[in-house]
Design an enzyme around this catalytic site. Structure first.
Site, PDB file in Angstrom:
ATOM      1  N   GLY A   9      17.327  -5.320  35.139  1.00 37.43           N
ATOM      2  CA  GLY A   9      18.349  -5.320  33.932  1.00 37.43           C
ATOM      3  C   GLY A   9      17.757  -6.130  33.140  1.00 37.43           C
ATOM      4  CB  ILE A  19       5.850   0.535   0.861  1.00 38.18           C
ATOM      5  CG1 ILE A  19       6.055   1.732   0.592  1.00 38.18           C
ATOM      6  CG2 ILE A  19       4.401  -0.217   0.447  1.00 38.18           C
ATOM      7  CD1 ILE A  19       5.347   2.711   1.058  1.00 38.18           C
ATOM      8  CD  GLU A  42      -2.142   1.254   9.183  1.00 39.62           C
ATOM      9  OE1 GLU A  42      -3.491   1.385   9.004  1.00 39.62           O
ATOM     10  OE2 GLU A  42      -1.910  -0.316   8.635  1.00 39.62           O
ATOM     11  CG  HIS A  63      11.173  -8.647  33.054  1.00 40.85           C
ATOM     12  ND1 HIS A  63       9.719  -7.620  32.267  1.00 40.85           N
ATOM     13  CD2 HIS A  63      11.250  -9.515  32.328  1.00 40.85           C
ATOM     14  CE1 HIS A  63       9.012  -8.616  32.180  1.00 40.85           C
ATOM     15  NE2 HIS A  63       9.954  -9.910  32.161  1.00 40.85           N
ATOM     16  CG  PHE A  67      -1.844   1.436   1.566  1.00 42.66           C
ATOM     17  CD1 PHE A  67      -2.899   1.310   0.963  1.00 42.66           C
ATOM     18  CD2 PHE A  67      -1.108   2.240   2.529  1.00 42.66           C
ATOM     19  CE1 PHE A  67      -3.966   1.997   1.675  1.00 42.66           C
ATOM     20  CE2 PHE A  67      -2.178   3.297   2.869  1.00 42.66           C
ATOM     21  CZ  PHE A  67      -3.128   2.925   2.002  1.00 42.66           C
ATOM     22  N   GLY A  68       1.118   1.629  -0.953  1.00 44.19           N
ATOM     23  CA  GLY A  68       1.754   2.854  -1.244  1.00 44.19           C
ATOM     24  C   GLY A  68       1.659   4.404  -0.941  1.00 44.19           C
ATOM     25  N   GLY A  75       4.703  12.606   3.940  1.00 43.08           N
ATOM     26  CA  GLY A  75       4.119  10.712   5.758  1.00 43.08           C
ATOM     27  C   GLY A  75       2.358  11.852   6.145  1.00 43.08           C
ATOM     28  CB  SER A  76       1.745  13.514   9.170  1.00 43.76           C
ATOM     29  OG  SER A  76       1.928  13.024   9.767  1.00 43.76           O
TER      30      SER A  76
END
Ligand SMILES: Cc1cc2nc3c(=O)[nH]c(=O)nc-3n(C[C@H](O)[C@H](O)[C@H](O)COP(=O)(O)OP(=O)(O)OC[C@H]3O[C@@H](n4cnc5c(N)ncnc54)[C@H](O)[C@@H]3O)c2cc1C
Length: 384
Positions: free
Chosen positions: A343, A157, A366, A341, A123-124, A131-132
């Site tokens: 280190g 993409i 997206e 967790h 989906f290009g 961008g936005s």
């Protein structure tokens, strides 16, 4: 209101969960480290029916609802974001535009192989300077007799440069509208078209086993009939595609949060300091309680948005809210999960380290979190 899942949805969740635990978890860390796209796992996910989930059986799909699709993506993301990304992009961004806007001939030509997972489709939309602000698109297509001559480039993409990538849907400027604005249309560009190159991008912080590409179009001749739907409707097609896509990115956030929380809970119950499990210190117990609470809220929000879509009701605002919230919940959960967790959470031997990195894209792809807040603000009338 009915909050229970159907028997089919429960079975789907269980089968995807079992598959992800058995086939993906053992190799996810290594695929991440070596930045390897796995054809084997892609084939196996196809075997499970995870491509073309919402497509009608006529075109080779599973004909399931969007909630089922979200559950499948959630379960993959609970174990590994890269594989979830391959499936989410294949369905929402690759298959979706062809299924919803394509001609009958285009659907018959491309969908069966895309739904069987034999091929993938990209989906290009995004470009280096658009961008936005996707409307700033510079990729251009000029009609020359029976062909479009396409030139320009796209970046970031997904699924476009694997060995099984069959093509990409490209948004391009195809002229000027009467009001002086750009006319934007989508074209289906097949892999192998002279002048079209797709190059894998390396060095990603996250989704390292997912395929991401830069695309170049150098005077590519695209058959006129490869126009997707109506000329001049490209931007609307892309926006509609993103609405659906956001549900799957929301599902990635939800699944990633669930996976991170489970790791944190298990670790905190097992790790002992000062003579007792660290989960027994109230400050940590409250962190786990907050995680469980936030994940539950996120799940309700996402499933509600999927339900709206399944009822053919408007869902743009709810999809934006679900994507924004689920991705940010995952951010908070994995941050506290790494903290629990200590280190060890910073070491690659612990999967939470990968989850911590994989989450970040969810706030960017997206629609960034800022753009989603803009969309929601607009839809609640804040700018009226
Ligand atoms: C791994 C990966 C996979 C992707 N897959 C695809 C894909 O398959 N297809 C595709 O088309 N694209 C894809 N993308 C691209 C992705 O959708 C874009 O990165 C995203 O839309 C943001 O665009 P940008 O990176 O150019 O950032 P920019 O738009 O330059 O944004 C930079 C910063 O500015 C902020 N900003 C921009 N405008 C505003 C504003 N008006 N108000 C407030 N803040 C603003 C943003 O929120 C962000 O914080 C992918 C990206 C990645 C990293």
């Amino acid at each position: 209101m009915n909050f229970s899942l159907s028997m089919e949805q429960k079975i789907l969740r269980e089968s995807v969960r079992n598959f992800a635990e058995a086939e993906i978890r053992p190799v996810a860390r290594q695929l991440d480290e070596t930045e390897s796209f796995s054809y084997e796992i892609t084939r196996a996910m196809a075997g499970l029916g995870l491509f073309g989930v919402f497509v009608s059986e006529e075109f080779g799909g599973q004909e399931l609802d969007y909630l089922s699709y979200a559950i499948a993506v959630e379960e993959l993301a609970r174990v590994d974001a890269s594989q979830a990304a391959t499936v989410a992009a294949a369905n929402s961004l690759g298959i979706g535009p062809i299924y919803y806007f394509g001609s009958d001939a285009q659907k018959r030509k491309y969908l069966p192989k895309l739904c069987s997972g034999e091929t993938l489709w990209g989906f290009g939309l995004t470009e280096p300077d658009a961008g936005s602000d996707a409307g700033a698109c510079r990729t251009r297509a000029v009609l020359d007799h029976d062909s479009w001559i396409l030139s320009g480039s796209k970046i970031f993409i997904t699924n476009a440069s694997t060995d099984i990538s069959a093509g990409v849907t490209v948004m391009a400027v195809t002229g000027e509208r009467d009001d002086g604005h750009k006319e934007l249309s989508c074209l289906l560009v097949e892999t192998g078209t002279p002048g079209y190159t797709a190059q894998p991008m390396h060095g990603k912080m996250m989704w390292r086993a997912s395929n991401t590409s830069t695309l170049y179009f150098d005077d590519c001749r695209i058959p006129k009939e490869n126009l997707l739907g109506t000329r001049g409707k490209g931007f609307q097609q892309m926006l509609a595609t993103l609405d659906g896509g956001r549900l799957s990115i929301g599902a990635m956030g939800l699944g990633g949060a669930q996976g991170g929380y489970e790791m944190a809970l298990k670790y905190a119950q097992e790790r002992r300091q000062f003579g007792r499990p660290i989960s027994g210190f109230q400050v940590n117990a409250f962190k786990l309680a907050d995680m469980a609470l936030e994940i539950d809220c996120a799940r309700l929000l996402l499933y509600r948005a999927c339900w709206l879509r399944d009822q053919n009701l408007p869902f743009t605002k709810e999809a934006a809210m679900a994507k924004l919230h689920c991705s940010e919940v995952m951010g908070r959960v994995v941050n506290q999960a790494v903290q629990l967790h200590g280190g060890y959470g910073l070491m690659k031997e612990y999967d939470i380290e990968r989850f911590y990195r994989d989450q970040k894209l969810l706030e960017i792809g997206e629609g960034t979190s800022e753009i989603l807040r803009l969309i929601i603000a607009r839809l609640v009338g804040a700018f009226a």
